[in-house]
Scaffold this motif. Structure first.
Motif, short mmCIF file in Angstrom:
data_model
loop_
_atom_site.label_atom_id
_atom_site.label_comp_id
_atom_site.label_asym_id
_atom_site.label_seq_id
_atom_site.Cartn_x
_atom_site.Cartn_y
_atom_site.Cartn_z
N GLU A 1 0.59 -0.53 -0.40
CA GLU A 1 0.21 0.14 0.35
C GLU A 1 0.55 1.50 0.20
O GLU A 1 2.10 1.04 0.12
N TRP A 2 0.46 2.24 -0.90
CA TRP A 2 0.96 3.55 -0.29
C TRP A 2 0.04 4.71 -1.11
O TRP A 2 -0.96 4.66 -1.77
N PRO A 3 0.35 5.89 -0.66
CA PRO A 3 -0.93 6.94 -0.20
C PRO A 3 -1.20 6.87 -1.01
O PRO A 3 -2.61 7.40 -2.06
N ARG A 4 -0.65 7.31 -2.22
CA ARG A 4 -1.01 8.11 -3.61
C ARG A 4 0.04 7.30 -5.05
O ARG A 4 1.16 7.38 -4.58
N CYS A 5 -0.10 6.65 -6.30
CA CYS A 5 0.22 5.87 -7.23
C CYS A 5 -0.45 6.99 -8.59
O CYS A 5 -1.16 7.08 -8.76
N ASP A 6 1.27 6.60 -9.34
CA ASP A 6 0.20 7.29 -10.56
C ASP A 6 0.06 6.11 -11.64
O ASP A 6 -0.04 6.02 -12.31
N GLY A 7 -0.14 4.51 -10.85
CA GLY A 7 -0.22 3.35 -11.79
C GLY A 7 -0.04 3.14 -10.87
O GLY A 7 0.42 3.05 -9.45
N ARG A 8 -1.02 1.46 -11.05
CA ARG A 8 -0.76 0.04 -9.90
C ARG A 8 -1.23 -0.83 -11.04
O ARG A 8 -2.47 -1.32 -12.36
N LEU A 9 -0.45 -1.92 -11.02
CA LEU A 9 -0.76 -3.11 -11.55
C LEU A 9 -1.02 -4.39 -10.65
O LEU A 9 -0.84 -5.03 -9.20
N SER A 10 -2.28 -5.04 -10.37
CA SER A 10 -2.64 -6.33 -9.81
C SER A 10 -2.40 -7.47 -10.52
O SER A 10 -3.37 -7.25 -11.72
N LEU A 11 -2.70 -8.61 -10.28
CA LEU A 11 -3.20 -9.95 -10.02
C LEU A 11 -3.95 -10.75 -10.55
O LEU A 11 -4.78 -10.54 -9.12
#
Length: 221
Positions: A142-152
């Protein structure tokens, strides 16, 4: 207005460098996610973190990994990562932030697994440092804000029969989301029968029975 132009306008308003170059990506992620220097990208599986590292690493960039004691060098090599250019700090203990900041200053991409919840203000300070140094941060967790996220989304291993055989390949569905809520998905081999990572040529519906993510790691949780 396209996405790149939107980023430029936001960058000007925030006083950020306008030109953030796209970094090399593994063919398995091509067209799915385009990480940019200075950005933060989240993943929910170690195999996805390794795949993100493999693109810049194959292009000759130095990369780092912080707080991932279960990550094995053999798994990294199988993912196409040049381990001679990989700096690993498995357990930085109370020096976590100092180690991450030092690697961000020196390397092109750093993978981190936060030991605890990250406060918004600390994440903002590190984000400013990333933009200045043009380093990419990949967060496993987890991180407060991401520019993008990859999920399985789903994962199915094959190769084991009734009490015999061994795991040979994994067919998985990956979903990518960006900071403007664009969502894309793709079916990939993580890995295929020959150990390769890449898109499945003829995708099928995602397996309904999800299996634990073995992540190309040895003993990872």
């Amino acid at each position: 207005m396209d996405l790149d132009e939107l980023r430029r306008r936001v960058a000007r308003l925030e006083g950020r460098p306008v030109d953030t170059a796209a970094i090399p990506v593994h063919p398995a992620l091509a067209g799915l996610l385009t990480p940019r220097a200075g950005g933060v990208y989240g993943v929910d599986a170690a195999s996805l973190a390794l795949t993100l590292v493999s693109g810049p690493s194959a292009a000759g960039a130095w990369c780092g990994v912080v707080g991932c004691p279960d990550l094995g060098l053999e798994a990294a090599r199988e993912a196409g990562i040049d381990t001679d250019r990989l700096v690993a700090v498995p357990d930085p203990a109370e020096l976590w932030w100092e180690v991450v900041a030092a690697l961000v200053d020196a390397l092109a991409l750093v993978v981190v697994r936060p030991p605890a919840r990250v406060p918004q203000r600390d994440a903002a300070r590190l984000a400013a440092r990333l933009r200045t140094r043009q380093c990419v941060l990949v967060v496993w967790g987890e991180w407060p804000r991401c520019d993008g996220r990859l999920s399985l989304v789903s994962s199915h291993w094959s190769g084991v029969g009734h009490g015999h055989g061994h795991l040979r390949s994994r067919r998985a569905v990956i979903e990518a989301r960006t900071d403007v809520t664009v969502s894309r998905s793709r079916e990939v081999w993580l890995p295929g029968d020959l150990g390769q990572l890449g898109p499945v040529e003829q995708p099928v519906a995602a397996a309904r029975h999800e299996q634990p993510d073995l992540q190309l790691l040895r003993g990872a949780s």
